[in-house]
Design a protein around this motif. Structure first.
Motif, PDB file in Angstrom:
ATOM      1  N   GLU A 150       0.730   5.820   6.414  1.00  0.00           N
ATOM      2  CA  GLU A 150      -0.855   5.755   5.229  1.00  0.00           C
ATOM      3  C   GLU A 150      -2.255   6.150   5.302  1.00  0.00           C
ATOM      4  O   GLU A 150      -2.158   7.658   6.170  1.00  0.00           O
ATOM      5  N   SER A 151      -2.702   7.094   4.649  1.00  0.00           N
ATOM      6  CA  SER A 151      -3.937   8.312   4.390  1.00  0.00           C
ATOM      7  C   SER A 151      -4.684   7.769   2.777  1.00  0.00           C
ATOM      8  O   SER A 151      -4.836   7.080   1.689  1.00  0.00           O
ATOM      9  N   GLU A 152      -5.964   7.822   2.771  1.00  0.00           N
ATOM     10  CA  GLU A 152      -6.785   7.907   2.397  1.00  0.00           C
ATOM     11  C   GLU A 152      -6.604   9.031   0.948  1.00  0.00           C
ATOM     12  O   GLU A 152      -7.300   8.858  -0.420  1.00  0.00           O
ATOM     13  N   GLN A 158      -9.057   3.505  -7.538  1.00  0.00           N
ATOM     14  CA  GLN A 158      -7.585   3.953  -7.227  1.00  0.00           C
ATOM     15  C   GLN A 158      -7.215   5.549  -7.811  1.00  0.00           C
ATOM     16  O   GLN A 158      -7.117   6.014  -8.242  1.00  0.00           O
ATOM     17  N   LYS A 159      -6.894   6.515  -6.742  1.00  0.00           N
ATOM     18  CA  LYS A 159      -6.298   7.797  -6.712  1.00  0.00           C
ATOM     19  C   LYS A 159      -4.864   8.361  -6.370  1.00  0.00           C
ATOM     20  O   LYS A 159      -5.044   7.647  -5.380  1.00  0.00           O
ATOM     21  N   TYR A 160      -4.487   8.973  -6.462  1.00  0.00           N
ATOM     22  CA  TYR A 160      -4.093   9.916  -5.601  1.00  0.00           C
ATOM     23  C   TYR A 160      -4.095  11.820  -5.478  1.00  0.00           C
ATOM     24  O   TYR A 160      -4.720  11.689  -6.676  1.00  0.00           O
ATOM     25  N   ARG A 202      -4.185   8.633  -0.565  1.00  0.00           N
ATOM     26  CA  ARG A 202      -3.531   7.754  -1.667  1.00  0.00           C
ATOM     27  C   ARG A 202      -3.578   6.714  -1.258  1.00  0.00           C
ATOM     28  O   ARG A 202      -3.133   6.102  -0.843  1.00  0.00           O
ATOM     29  N   THR A 203      -4.395   5.883  -2.625  1.00  0.00           N
ATOM     30  CA  THR A 203      -5.067   4.515  -2.747  1.00  0.00           C
ATOM     31  C   THR A 203      -4.384   3.314  -3.862  1.00  0.00           C
ATOM     32  O   THR A 203      -4.921   2.238  -3.956  1.00  0.00           O
ATOM     33  N   SER A 204      -3.413   3.797  -4.261  1.00  0.00           N
ATOM     34  CA  SER A 204      -2.333   3.007  -4.499  1.00  0.00           C
ATOM     35  C   SER A 204      -1.641   2.040  -4.075  1.00  0.00           C
ATOM     36  O   SER A 204      -1.600   2.088  -3.220  1.00  0.00           O
ATOM     37  N   SER A 205      -1.470   1.047  -4.858  1.00  0.00           N
ATOM     38  CA  SER A 205       0.231   0.276  -4.164  1.00  0.00           C
ATOM     39  C   SER A 205       1.248   0.611  -5.703  1.00  0.00           C
ATOM     40  O   SER A 205       0.828   1.305  -6.411  1.00  0.00           O
ATOM     41  N   TYR A 215      -2.456   1.405 -10.041  1.00  0.00           N
ATOM     42  CA  TYR A 215      -3.536   1.784  -9.746  1.00  0.00           C
ATOM     43  C   TYR A 215      -4.239   0.904 -10.560  1.00  0.00           C
ATOM     44  O   TYR A 215      -4.845   1.005 -11.498  1.00  0.00           O
ATOM     45  N   LYS A 232       1.061  -1.253   0.248  1.00  0.00           N
ATOM     46  CA  LYS A 232       0.002  -0.123   0.067  1.00  0.00           C
ATOM     47  C   LYS A 232       0.875   1.383   0.009  1.00  0.00           C
ATOM     48  O   LYS A 232       1.378   1.664   0.557  1.00  0.00           O
TER      49      LYS A 232
END
Length: 309
Positions: A92-94, A141-143, A96-99, A137, A79
């Protein structure tokens, strides 16, 4: 890096953009940077914006290079994290939801060649760059929009601010996944049809195309931070997105990490074999910037200048 060096650097970028815009009928500069079959060719570069300074390089990576980077990363993804504005630690933070994962510098011949090509394009040395980060992504998923320069002091001490970012697209995306600049000067004038996502229409945007690379600068020529460099990765609507990011600092990132490791274990060494002689000649007092340095940028001869033990 002082303002004089910045102005000189951006003059080179300006000249490069002039070359791109010119009608060139003869041969062009094609610089071989390694063993790869892909040369560095500045005529493939197009200026997108001056605020922020942003350029697109069509076909920066070959299809095989894109696939190779994905293969290196595929089984090692975790993550994605963000830097905390206060402590500088990765959290961790929502937002940024990519890996993603980081490659090693010069991990293999292909990676080393890409790093050399980036240095040739940006006029910034390889040692100023962080390791390449591979990002994946999936749907949704996004940033969220963010800056690549730092707000915390801890990260600024590792090579200083990030001056430039090279974002390489490793795959096509069926829908969504654009890179968007909400504060860019061209956000109101860019022509966008129904193929652009709603997120992309919130600013000046770039569609991910396999093999293309986006270069943008996070600092002004006077070394102040550029708020127009705010950028994000729009949610993937259909398909998946693979990308590779190279962040580049104003000073040597490699040397900063090396000095931090040595400091952590209490090691006091010189960075140049001539340090002892220079110290005897009085260079610690005459040239303290190089010899001793400062808290944020340690000098090269700290042992001989007796500022560490």
């Amino acid at each position: 890096m002082d303002s004089q060096h910045f102005l000189g650097f951006f003059l080179l970028i300006f000249l490069q953009s002039c070359l791109v815009s010119a009608d060139i009928n003869g041969s062009v500069l094609k610089m071989k940077t390694g063993t790869s079959s892909v040369p560095f060719d500045p005529t493939h570069v197009t200026q997108l914006s001056w605020r922020p300074r942003a350029f697109i390089y069509k076909g920066f990576l070959s299809s095989d290079e894109c696939d190779h980077l994905i293969t290196l990363a595929k089984d090692k993804l975790e993550k994605s994290m963000v830097a905390d504005n206060e402590s500088g630690k990765s959290v961790e933070s929502e937002v940024r939801t990519s890996s993603g994962m980081f490659l090693q510098k010069a991990q293999d011949e292909v990676v080393a060649d890409i790093e050399a090509r980036i240095a040739a394009w940006t006029f910034l040395p390889v040692e100023n760059g962080e390791s390449i980060q591979i990002l994946h992504y999936e749907h949704g998923q996004k940033y969220e929009p963010h800056f690549d320069y730092f707000h915390d002091k801890a990260n600024q001490q590792l090579g200083g601010h990030r001056i430039a970012t090279v974002l390489m697209y490793l795959s096509d995306v069926e829908s969504g996944g654009e890179t968007v600049f909400p504060n860019a000067e061209g956000r109101l004038s860019q022509v966008q049809d129904e193929s652009w996502s709603a997120c992309a229409k919130n600013g000046f945007a770039v569609k991910p195309r396999k093999g293309d690379a986006l270069l943008f600068f996070s600092l002004h020529p006077d070394a102040t931070t550029d708020t127009a460099s705010l950028h994000g990765s729009c949610p993937v609507i259909k398909g998946e997105k693979w990308s590779a990011t190279k962040w580049i600092h104003v000073r040597s990132f490699d040397r900063s990490k090396r000095l931090n490791r040595r400091a952590a274990i209490g090691e006091c060494v010189d960075e140049n074999e001539n340090c002892a002689g220079w110290a005897k000649a009085g260079e610690c007092e005459k040239n303290p910037t190089y010899m001793v340095g400062s808290r944020g940028s340690p000098g090269f001869c700290r042992k001989s200048c007796k500022v560490c033990s």
